[in-house]
Design a protein around this motif. Structure first.
Motif, PDB file in Angstrom:
ATOM      1  N   LYS A 132      -9.325   2.037  -3.500  1.00 15.75           N
ATOM      2  CA  LYS A 132      -9.711   3.094  -2.565  1.00 15.75           C
ATOM      3  C   LYS A 132     -11.224   3.184  -2.423  1.00 15.75           C
ATOM      4  O   LYS A 132     -11.749   3.243  -1.299  1.00 15.75           O
ATOM      5  CB  LYS A 132      -9.141   4.427  -3.049  1.00 15.75           C
ATOM      6  N   ASP A 143     -11.455   1.104   0.828  1.00 14.65           N
ATOM      7  CA  ASP A 143     -10.904   2.091   1.749  1.00 14.65           C
ATOM      8  C   ASP A 143      -9.880   1.424   2.672  1.00 14.65           C
ATOM      9  O   ASP A 143      -9.905   1.572   3.908  1.00 14.65           O
ATOM     10  CB  ASP A 143     -12.005   2.754   2.575  1.00 14.65           C
ATOM     11  N   ALA A 144      -8.954   0.696   2.059  1.00 19.85           N
ATOM     12  CA  ALA A 144      -8.003  -0.118   2.802  1.00 19.85           C
ATOM     13  C   ALA A 144      -7.017   0.730   3.600  1.00 19.85           C
ATOM     14  O   ALA A 144      -6.649   1.833   3.197  1.00 19.85           O
ATOM     15  CB  ALA A 144      -7.231  -1.016   1.830  1.00 19.85           C
ATOM     16  N   ASP A 145      -6.576   0.167   4.728  1.00 25.23           N
ATOM     17  CA  ASP A 145      -5.549   0.805   5.539  1.00 25.23           C
ATOM     18  C   ASP A 145      -4.166   0.577   4.933  1.00 25.23           C
ATOM     19  O   ASP A 145      -3.252   1.387   5.134  1.00 25.23           O
ATOM     20  CB  ASP A 145      -5.566   0.239   6.956  1.00 25.23           C
ATOM     21  N   LEU A 146      -4.008  -0.516   4.239  1.00 22.70           N
ATOM     22  CA  LEU A 146      -2.737  -0.841   3.602  1.00 22.70           C
ATOM     23  C   LEU A 146      -2.982  -1.794   2.443  1.00 22.70           C
ATOM     24  O   LEU A 146      -4.034  -2.425   2.344  1.00 22.70           O
ATOM     25  CB  LEU A 146      -1.748  -1.459   4.589  1.00 22.70           C
ATOM     26  N   ILE A 147      -1.996  -1.856   1.545  1.00 23.07           N
ATOM     27  CA  ILE A 147      -2.038  -2.750   0.398  1.00 23.07           C
ATOM     28  C   ILE A 147      -0.939  -3.780   0.589  1.00 23.07           C
ATOM     29  O   ILE A 147       0.173  -3.443   1.010  1.00 23.07           O
ATOM     30  CB  ILE A 147      -1.836  -1.975  -0.920  1.00 23.07           C
ATOM     31  N   GLN A 167       2.124   5.818  -6.608  1.00 17.62           N
ATOM     32  CA  GLN A 167       1.114   6.587  -5.871  1.00 17.62           C
ATOM     33  C   GLN A 167       1.576   8.025  -5.618  1.00 17.62           C
ATOM     34  O   GLN A 167       0.796   8.965  -5.832  1.00 17.62           O
ATOM     35  CB  GLN A 167       0.775   5.900  -4.552  1.00 17.62           C
ATOM     36  N   GLU A 186      -4.266  10.435   0.310  1.00 14.79           N
ATOM     37  CA  GLU A 186      -2.862  10.156   0.587  1.00 14.79           C
ATOM     38  C   GLU A 186      -2.494   8.751   0.105  1.00 14.79           C
ATOM     39  O   GLU A 186      -3.319   7.835   0.176  1.00 14.79           O
ATOM     40  CB  GLU A 186      -2.574  10.274   2.083  1.00 14.79           C
ATOM     41  N   ILE A 241      -1.489   5.033  -0.140  1.00 16.51           N
ATOM     42  CA  ILE A 241      -1.780   3.947   0.802  1.00 16.51           C
ATOM     43  C   ILE A 241      -0.500   3.150   1.039  1.00 16.51           C
ATOM     44  O   ILE A 241       0.117   2.662   0.083  1.00 16.51           O
ATOM     45  CB  ILE A 241      -2.885   3.031   0.246  1.00 16.51           C
ATOM     46  N   THR A 289       2.141   0.372   1.364  1.00 17.19           N
ATOM     47  CA  THR A 289       2.168  -0.906   0.671  1.00 17.19           C
ATOM     48  C   THR A 289       3.286  -1.776   1.221  1.00 17.19           C
ATOM     49  O   THR A 289       4.394  -1.292   1.477  1.00 17.19           O
ATOM     50  CB  THR A 289       2.354  -0.691  -0.842  1.00 17.19           C
ATOM     51  N   ARG A 339       5.703   4.622   5.787  1.00 14.00           N
ATOM     52  CA  ARG A 339       4.979   3.514   6.400  1.00 14.00           C
ATOM     53  C   ARG A 339       5.107   3.503   7.922  1.00 14.00           C
ATOM     54  O   ARG A 339       4.626   2.570   8.573  1.00 14.00           O
ATOM     55  CB  ARG A 339       5.487   2.184   5.828  1.00 14.00           C
TER      56      ARG A 339
END
Length: 305
Positions: free
Chosen positions: A222, A226-230, A245, A257, A259, A261, A287
């Motif tokens: 994070k 600061d990824a939009d998705l993993i 999470q 919140e 992330i 995945t 998702r």
């Protein structure tokens, strides 16, 4: 079309069957035919036979490998642990004395381990047999502008000296990064890239230690990306990121919140235009927003005249 034996293991069919569907849907389009390994059993997992008797472990693992040998195909796993167990068992059977002992056991069921089938992970197949260019050619949607944090997982990295199919540098894995970048997304590096997520044996024996290790990794993702998705190629890692999470959020141990995945083949299937209800239906983290973003009209790849 090249055939390869699909070794599903336990986690995927029991806990994430949509991952299985994503694998089955994308591979034929990319020139790979997954072949079911008839009668395959547990690999067996690290906490079972490998923990108490090496020959028993190798006998069970080699039986699975002989199924692929009889069908004339290599093995492709979707689970990192299965990849590690089967690969290391095959390495142990390079020892002539152990191979003789194991084959004596296998003779009781009219089988013989020959060592002719190689062990691949689905990430290896996509990266080395399919290639990133063919992946790009088959995209319906571009993921340009999205940031992905990748989670390779432990058991495709170590013990690297016994793996025939592996990363060039297990301390700086690049296969999953390359595969994600093929979708057009940005994949920033973060300092805990190769660290364990705390799943597997730790999660089953000490949940609190598992969550602490996981939180350390999640905060690295994070704060540094600061990824939009993993995105991961390990079914166990997927389960950890998806179910832990919300636990951290509920306990007030993270202030953001969860992330979303995905397992990589789920992401690729979405980018290739597959129905989310078939390839990315099961998750604790919502998702739907990121799936709608991925398959939005503005991301459609236009054909160049």
């Amino acid at each position: 079309m090249e055939k390869i034996g699909l070794y599903l293991g336990c986690n995927i069919p029991l806990k994430a069957p949509d991952i299985e569907q994503s694998i089955r849907k994308i591979l034929p389009v990319l020139g790979i035919e997954p072949v079911d390994l008839q009668g395959a059993s547990c690999c067996p997992a690290w906490g079972t036979a490998p923990s108490f008797d090496l020959n028993t472990w190798c006998a069970i693992s080699s039986r699975n490998i002989t199924i692929a040998e009889a069908q004339g195909v290599d093995i492709m796993t979707g689970c990192n642990s299965c990849f590690g167990v089967l690969s290391e068992a095959k390495h142990f059977l390079d020892d002539p004395a152990r191979r003789k002992a194991v084959n004596q056991s296998l003779a009781a069921i009219n089988r013989e381990f020959k060592g002719t089938s190689d062990i691949y992970h689905v990430a290896h197949v996509l990266h080395r047999k399919v290639g990133v260019e063919k992946i790009r050619e088959n995209l319906k949607y571009s993921l340009g502008g999205l940031k992905i944090a990748v989670q390779t997982g432990c058991h495709t990295l170590w013990p690297s000296d016994v793996y025939k199919i592996k990363e060039d540098n297990p301390y700086y894995p690049t296969i999953l990064r390359d595969l994600c970048e093929a979708t057009g997304a940005t994949v920033p590096h973060y300092s805990r890239l190769e660290s364990c997520c705390g799943m597997g044996g730790m999660r089953s024996t000490d949940v609190e230690k598992s969550l602490k290790l996981f939180r350390d990794k999640l905060l690295s993702i994070k704060e540094e990306t600061d990824a939009d998705l993993i995105v991961t190629t390990c079914s166990s890692c997927f389960l950890q990121f998806d179910m832990s999470q919300p636990i951290l959020k509920e306990r007030g141990l993270i202030d953001f919140e969860p992330i979303p995945t995905f397992y990589y083949t789920q992401l690729l299937a979405l980018a290739m235009g597959c129905d989310p209800a078939q390839v990315a239906a099961l998750s604790q983290i919502d998702r739907s927003g990121i799936i709608s973003e991925i398959q939005s009209e503005q991301r459609l790849i236009k054909e160049v005249a």
